[in-house]
Design an enzyme around this catalytic site. Structure first.
Site, PDB file in Angstrom:
ATOM      1  N   TRP A 354       0.806  -1.139   0.020  1.00  0.00           N
ATOM      2  CA  TRP A 354      -0.084  -0.143  -0.153  1.00  0.00           C
ATOM      3  C   TRP A 354       0.945   1.371   0.054  1.00  0.00           C
ATOM      4  O   TRP A 354       0.259   2.632   0.096  1.00  0.00           O
ATOM      5  CB  TRP A 354      -0.870  -0.009   1.297  1.00  0.00           C
ATOM      6  N   ASP A 355       1.988   1.236   0.038  1.00  0.00           N
ATOM      7  CA  ASP A 355       3.202   2.192  -0.052  1.00  0.00           C
ATOM      8  C   ASP A 355       2.901   3.321  -1.123  1.00  0.00           C
ATOM      9  O   ASP A 355       3.193   4.567  -1.019  1.00  0.00           O
ATOM     10  CB  ASP A 355       4.468   1.866   0.037  1.00  0.00           C
ATOM     11  N   GLU A 493      -0.231  -3.538  12.206  1.00  0.00           N
ATOM     12  CA  GLU A 493       0.431  -4.808  11.959  1.00  0.00           C
ATOM     13  C   GLU A 493       1.109  -5.483  13.426  1.00  0.00           C
ATOM     14  O   GLU A 493       1.612  -6.539  13.323  1.00  0.00           O
ATOM     15  CB  GLU A 493       1.787  -4.564  11.136  1.00  0.00           C
ATOM     16  N   LYS A 614       2.987  -0.402  16.176  1.00  0.00           N
ATOM     17  CA  LYS A 614       3.931  -0.343  15.217  1.00  0.00           C
ATOM     18  C   LYS A 614       3.868   1.182  14.377  1.00  0.00           C
ATOM     19  O   LYS A 614       4.592   1.754  14.545  1.00  0.00           O
ATOM     20  CB  LYS A 614       4.025  -1.193  13.933  1.00  0.00           C
ATOM     21  N   GLN A 615       2.510   1.302  13.855  1.00  0.00           N
ATOM     22  CA  GLN A 615       2.212   2.737  13.374  1.00  0.00           C
ATOM     23  C   GLN A 615       0.687   2.816  13.544  1.00  0.00           C
ATOM     24  O   GLN A 615      -0.222   1.860  13.229  1.00  0.00           O
ATOM     25  CB  GLN A 615       2.356   2.610  11.701  1.00  0.00           C
TER      26      GLN A 615
END
Length: 821
Positions: A354-355, A493, A614-615
């Site tokens: 998805w970057d 994640e 993580k984010q």
């Protein structure tokens, strides 16, 4: 370092892998790491070359279990150029005494250079200058130039020029147990006395790859008639060029290379194409001049000038250069997606994630044709996404979390934890939010370009099928009178499932559910944008019924979003029930806790038990949508959006996030731009430095991070300059004006090129006459002005840099709103 250069003045084996990634050179078709030509792959050096679409699948038996993986293949090493003096061993950095050494990188040309003076075992001193580029002018072309000067000796040298097809994928330590052989030899060949070539084939995907190299030697500008000998094997070929050299007199070696794959257009066969092209190539100097001209054209539209922040300006340019190495006009001619780690490493196996959500905003406003081509990568895999949805019991299109050659799910089923040495089950395929990212990307591309043709022919179908998937993935809960989505993972994640559960996925991830509510509201708008005939034809072909549209409308008003009792948006249902982590203890015990999941698992703990991230994917909502747009979204769903919701939610997750992904730094820098400008800028700087400084402790040598590099560029244009498209107007709302003084950059809005600058308290926008497509409307606050060809306009800005203020701009009335780009 200069405005466009990075230089290392010493040889450091421990950092050589990082430097090789950072000084890669590519052209959007293929890319080669910045490895010295005379070095082979070993524990220090890794001469990798990668091309878009060059995937191959292999199976590894792990503990008796077959594990299938698809990798972006390391292609034959075309760099091989070695120096032998008086018949002794070839010169390597490890077997000579370095008197001086410089490894530099010209960002403007994506050219890697080395200058070294060395003393060999016979006390001969020699200076070797090396320059190398992969041509931005001609997609298949690359070149190396050596200038060799014997400083205190005369004698006989041999220059070895080779093409090596014996390479494997062995860069990433945690993949070493997996099969790394991807190439089978086909044949070597010569094309006359100066040119060698080699052809290989990928073992499963049957892609042919051919390289040809023409090597010549010059003295005082004239060709040297040197003695040549040939050695070839089925997967390796080299020429040895022997000549005499004289003390103090330089000789120059040129190696011009061509690379073709069977995916290329307008060729009869790869080996013939490679040989034919390399024989036509000009000499190094002329090829370099053409390469420089192509890059100059790109910098005209992509450069960022920020003279009062020289380090920031340098790194922004560095990031621009790397983005263009992976995504150029050459890319648009191929069936290519955006590998999360670019084309200069093997991390993530070269897969597309998805970057692209972070990559496209920069391209949309400068090189939209490239975005268009990259979006077609997803459209071409729509059939596979439909099949995946059907097999999982859904309708519409379900795109994979990791995509490679054909759009099937490439996410591995097991993942190696390098701290514990254990292979753990991998549930990350449940990150279905990639579908929402694709929908969002198409919509934002359309807003920036007004490309109705793309929307009509490709984009609308893609978006409608994604909306249909979400409608079938959601289910109605009559007790709540809400739609819910279960069994997914958010961008976080660290949470793959509930503690103690064998089943992967979570219930009602807030990021996913809000994105789906937005999709359900936007998809009908997409339909209304189509011509009536196309709308009806598409609905008929897809079997899209009025009942489905009514369901979408209900979902846009009744998606469930979990909240804490104090009004903070919950990351997912049940997040509040998790345990708090002793952050102080872990920070004291570990110098880096970004990959806290691995640390916990190595201790026998389960990250799913704790309130950590993580984010923080909930924060992504504030990154992708403006306050006003999110307020509208939540209001339509029947949830309150009080003035402190943004600050309250961001602060809560900021204290529970390890920022294990560099994308997290980009996200938090963006959402804090108005709330806490100083903290925002600090995180922006960390994000800028993350790859060049390898803040994750060794990951950048496995490939640069495309998301963070392009994300920093988007931060500047979307949050600090405040660019925002709504109702056909490009608005600006700059913040951090003290940092942005002197900023100059180009944009393209709906086909019209613009030049934007900030000087003191003035923002100037010029509509460039060259390439002008038609009048555009530009706004600051409530004031909107129309620009024709050659017109410019100046807006006066406030110098406030604190938290957002409804009257932040002197020309504005009301707060920022609309689709934030």
């Amino acid at each position: 370092m200069s405005d466009f250069a990075i230089a290392y003045d010493n040889y450091d084996p421990g950092n050589e892998g990082l430097r090789e990634s950072l000084t890669s050179t590519g052209n959007g078709y293929f890319c080669t790491r910045g490895t010295a030509e005379w070095e082979d792959a070993d524990g220090v050096h890794y001469p990798g070359t990668y091309a878009h679409g060059g995937f191959n699948r292999e199976t590894t038996i792990l503990g008796g279990r077959p594990v299938l993986n698809e990798d972006l293949v390391n292609l034959p090493n075309w760099l091989v150029l070695k120096l032998r003096i008086e018949g002794e061993d070839a010169i390597r950095l490890e077997n000579v005494e370095l008197i001086s050494y410089e490894h530099s990188y010209d960002i403007r040309l994506a050219m890697v250079q080395r200058v070294m003076r060395f003393r060999d075992r016979a006390d001969r001193e020699t200076t070797l200058r090396s320059r190398r580029f992969v041509s931005m002018a001609h997609s298949h072309q690359a070149g190396i130039e050596w200038t060799l000067t014997p400083e205190n000796w005369s004698g006989r040298v041999e220059v070895i020029s080779g093409l090596d097809g014996r390479v494997t994928n062995q860069m990433v330590a945690r993949y070493l147990e997996l099969e790394g052989r991807h190439l089978d030899p086909v044949s070597p060949r010569t094309f006359g006395p100066e040119t060698i070539a080699i052809k290989v084939q990928t073992r499963q995907s049957n892609i042919y790859v051919a390289e040809a190299a023409r090597t010549r030697v010059f003295r005082d500008g004239a060709p040297v008639q040197a003695e040549r000998s040939l050695h070839q094997m089925v997967d390796y070929i080299q020429q040895v060029i022997a000549l005499d050299v004289t003390q103090g007199e330089s000789v120059r070696v040129e190696k011009m290379v061509s690379l073709f794959t069977s995916h290329d257009n307008a060729i009869t066969e790869t080996l013939a194409a490679a040989g034919r092209h390399v024989l036509r190539y000009p000499d190094f100097a002329e090829a370099l001049e053409e390469h420089a001209s192509a890059w100059t054209e790109l910098w005209e539209v992509c450069d960022v000038e920020l003279p009062h922040e020289p380090r920031v300006q340098l790194l922004l340019r560095f990031h621009v250069g790397h983005v263009l190495q992976v995504c150029s006009r050459h890319t648009a001619r191929h069936d290519a997606g955006v590998p999360a780690r670019g084309l200069n490493g093997e991390a993530y196996r070269g897969h597309v994630f998805w970057d692209e959500l972070f990559v496209y905003p920069f391209l949309n406003f400068r090189l939209p044709d490239i975005t268009r081509g990259l979006l077609l990568y997803r459209y071409r895999r729509l059939t596979e996404a439909r099949a995946a949805a059907r097999e999982a019991g859904f309708r519409g299109a379900m795109f994979p979390w990791q995509s490679g050659s054909d759009g099937t799910e490439e996410t591995q089923v097991v993942h190696l934890n390098p701290l514990s040495g254990q292979w753990d089950p991998d549930h990350s395929h449940n990150q279905r939010h990639v579908n929402a990212a694709i929908f969002y990307n198409v919509w934002k591309y359309y807003q920036a370009t007004d490309d109705r043709e793309f929307l009509r022919d490709y984009g609308a179908e893609l978006m409608l099928e994604i909306a249909r998937f979400w409608a079938s993935a959601a289910h109605y809960n009559p007790e709540r009178d809400r739609y819910e989505i279960h069994g997914v993972m958010g961008p976080d994640e660290f949470h793959e499932r509930y503690p103690g559960s064998d089943e992967g996925g979570l219930r009602n991830n807030a990021y996913t559910n809000v994105m789906v509510a937005w999709i359900a509201d936007t998809a009908p708008r997409v339909l209304r944008l189509l011509p009536v005939s196309r709308r009806e034809a598409l609905r008929a072909r897809l079997g899209l019924t009025d009942d489905e549209l009514r369901t979408w409308d209900e979902m846009s008003r009744k998606m469930y979003v979990p909240f804490h009792p104090d009004g903070i948006i919950s990351q997912f249902e049940g997040y509040l029930d998790l345990e708090e982590l002793d952050w102080e203890r872990y920070r004291a015990q570990h110098t880096n806790i970004q990959r806290l999941d691995r640390i916990l698992k190595a201790e026998g703990e389960d990250p799913d038990r704790f309130k950590l991230a993580k984010q923080a994917d909930t924060v992504m909502l504030f990154f992708l949508f403006s306050d006003e747009e999110l307020r509208t979204l939540l209001g339509r769903l029947g949830y309150a959006h009080d003035p402190e919701l943004t600050r309250r939610t961001i602060d809560y997750y900021d204290r529970r996030t390890s920022h294990g992904s560099t994308l997290s730094l980009v996200t938090h820098a963006g959402v804090l731009a108005d709330i806490d400008p100083k903290s925002s800028w600090d995180r922006f700087i960390v994000a800028l430095e993350s790859d060049i400084g390898d803040v994750q402790g060794g990951t950048t040598k496995e490939g640069i991070h495309m998301g963070v590099m392009s994300g920093t560029l988007d931060l500047l244009q979307r949050y600090y300059v405040g660019s925002d498209v709504r109702e056909g107007v490009l608005y600006f709302e700059p913040t951090l004006l003290d940092r942005l003084d002197g900023l100059v950059f180009s944009m393209q809005f709906r086909g019209t090129p613009l030049r934007v600058s900030i000087a003191g308290d003035q923002l100037t926008v010029l509509a460039l006459p060259e390439g002008f497509r038609g009048p555009v409307r530009i706004g600051v606050g409530s004031e909107v002005r129309e620009l024709g060809a050659g017109d410019s306009t100046v807006f006066r800005l406030s110098h406030e840099t604190g938290p957002a203020d409804p009257n932040h701009l002197s020309n504005a009335e009301g707060s920022h709103h609309g689709d934030r780009l």
